[in-house]
Design a protein around this motif. Structure first.
Motif, short mmCIF file in Angstrom:
data_model
loop_
_atom_site.label_atom_id
_atom_site.label_comp_id
_atom_site.label_asym_id
_atom_site.label_seq_id
_atom_site.Cartn_x
_atom_site.Cartn_y
_atom_site.Cartn_z
N GLU A 121 0.81 -1.21 0.00
CA GLU A 121 0.00 0.00 0.00
C GLU A 121 0.85 1.28 0.00
OE1 GLU A 121 1.05 -1.07 4.12
OE2 GLU A 121 0.13 -2.19 2.44
N GLN A 122 2.14 1.17 0.22
CA GLN A 122 3.00 2.35 0.15
C GLN A 122 3.45 2.66 -1.27
OE1 GLN A 122 5.29 1.14 4.09
NE2 GLN A 122 6.04 3.13 3.40
N VAL A 123 3.07 1.84 -2.22
CA VAL A 123 3.39 2.05 -3.63
C VAL A 123 2.12 2.49 -4.34
CG1 VAL A 123 4.27 1.00 -5.74
CG2 VAL A 123 5.18 0.28 -3.52
N VAL A 124 2.17 3.69 -4.95
CA VAL A 124 1.00 4.27 -5.60
C VAL A 124 1.33 4.51 -7.07
CG1 VAL A 124 -0.65 6.16 -5.62
CG2 VAL A 124 0.35 5.39 -3.45
N PHE A 125 0.54 3.94 -7.96
CA PHE A 125 0.76 4.10 -9.39
C PHE A 125 -0.05 5.28 -9.92
CE2 PHE A 125 2.41 -0.06 -8.71
CZ PHE A 125 3.32 -0.28 -9.72
N LEU A 126 0.60 6.11 -10.73
CA LEU A 126 -0.06 7.20 -11.44
C LEU A 126 0.09 6.90 -12.93
CD1 LEU A 126 1.37 10.24 -9.44
CD2 LEU A 126 -0.86 9.15 -9.13
N GLU A 127 -0.95 6.30 -13.50
CA GLU A 127 -0.88 5.82 -14.88
C GLU A 127 -1.49 6.83 -15.84
OE1 GLU A 127 -2.08 1.87 -17.56
OE2 GLU A 127 -2.69 2.02 -15.44
N GLY A 128 -0.73 7.21 -16.86
CA GLY A 128 -1.23 8.13 -17.88
C GLY A 128 -0.18 9.17 -18.23
#
Length: 262
Positions: A165-172
């Motif tokens: 949960e400490q890894v957050v993906f920002l896709e785009g």
């Protein structure tokens, strides 16, 4: 007292061993990973790999050992000095630098910070010369080797047992994801977008969130369009912190005044 000191010494040694091994695996130096770029002939060269001058065949990062060690040093500095904020890389390829940042947090039992993984996961955008003249003729978008799917990057995190949960993906595309990203503060902002467009969009959207005492790393400063974006942004914001070279390609600086560039 001696037992406590011995325990702390052993713990520090174990952390260093873990992070050294993690770096060696992520860069491919651990197993002499052969490159896939068109200019090295498929032959592993430890000197080129150390400086990030090739494209690894299997390893998860192409930034090389020198830039990975710089990243580690700056991440550890903000942790040890309690500089508030998350870590982000804009342009992640196979995710190696972000995996390394997550491993650094894990090695310090740091649970407050997040790692933001920002990428199109579809390669680089075609240039928009009508808006960003510096990118005229840019060909990064034609290299299929640079388009790594989010699924593959997630799997790379999972292989190191670092996907949580400490890894957050920002896709785009950055113009769509970064301005409204759920980030309040950053301690480390690492830019790896190659182009003027990708670099200036990340700086415009995120620089004002970098905490006093935090760091900005620019992976592609050796590329003229990227350097132009950085230089223009710094001039426009009266940013006077010195640019520190890393390996002939990348640079970094420390935010030495309140980050209020808009």
């Amino acid at each position: 007292m001696n037992d406590s000191h011995d325990f702390l010494t052993a713990a520090v040694k174990m952390r260093n061993r873990y992070l050294n091994l993690l770096e060696a695996s992520l860069t491919g130096t651990l197993y002499g990973d052969a490159p896939i770029d068109p200019w090295t002939g498929g032959q592993y060269d430890p000197n080129k790999r150390a400086l990030g001058r090739d494209w690894p065949g299997l390893a998860q990062t192409m930034i090389g050992s020198a830039r990975m060690r710089n990243l580690r040093h700056l991440c550890e500095t903000v942790i040890l000095n309690d500089v508030p904020g998350d870590f982000i890389e804009t342009g992640v390829w196979r995710g190696g630098a972000c995996i390394f940042m997550r491993g650094i947090l894990a090695s310090y039992a740091e649970t407050r910070r997040r790692i933001f993984v920002a990428d199109s996961f579809a390669g680089l955008p075609p240039p928009s010369p009508e808006k960003y003249a510096a990118d005229v003729g840019d060909t990064h978008h034609v290299h299929g080797e640079l388009a790594i799917s989010r699924k593959d990057v997630e799997e790379n995190f999972r292989r190191y047992d670092l996907l949580d949960e400490q890894v957050v993906f920002l896709e785009g595309w950055f113009k769509d994801t970064l301005p409204n990203a759920p980030i309040q503060k950053l301690a480390v902002l690492r830019l790896d977008g190659d182009m003027y467009e990708s670099t200036i969009q990340a700086l415009d959207a995120l620089y004002h969130k970098v905490s006093y005492g935090g760091f900005v790393i620019v992976d592609d400063y050796f590329l003229a369009p990227c350097a132009q974006a950085v230089d223009e942004f710094r001039a426009g914001g009266n940013i006077t912190s010195p640019l520190i070279p890393i390996d002939g390609c990348a640079v970094w600086w420390r935010v030495s005044e309140p980050a209020n560039h808009q």
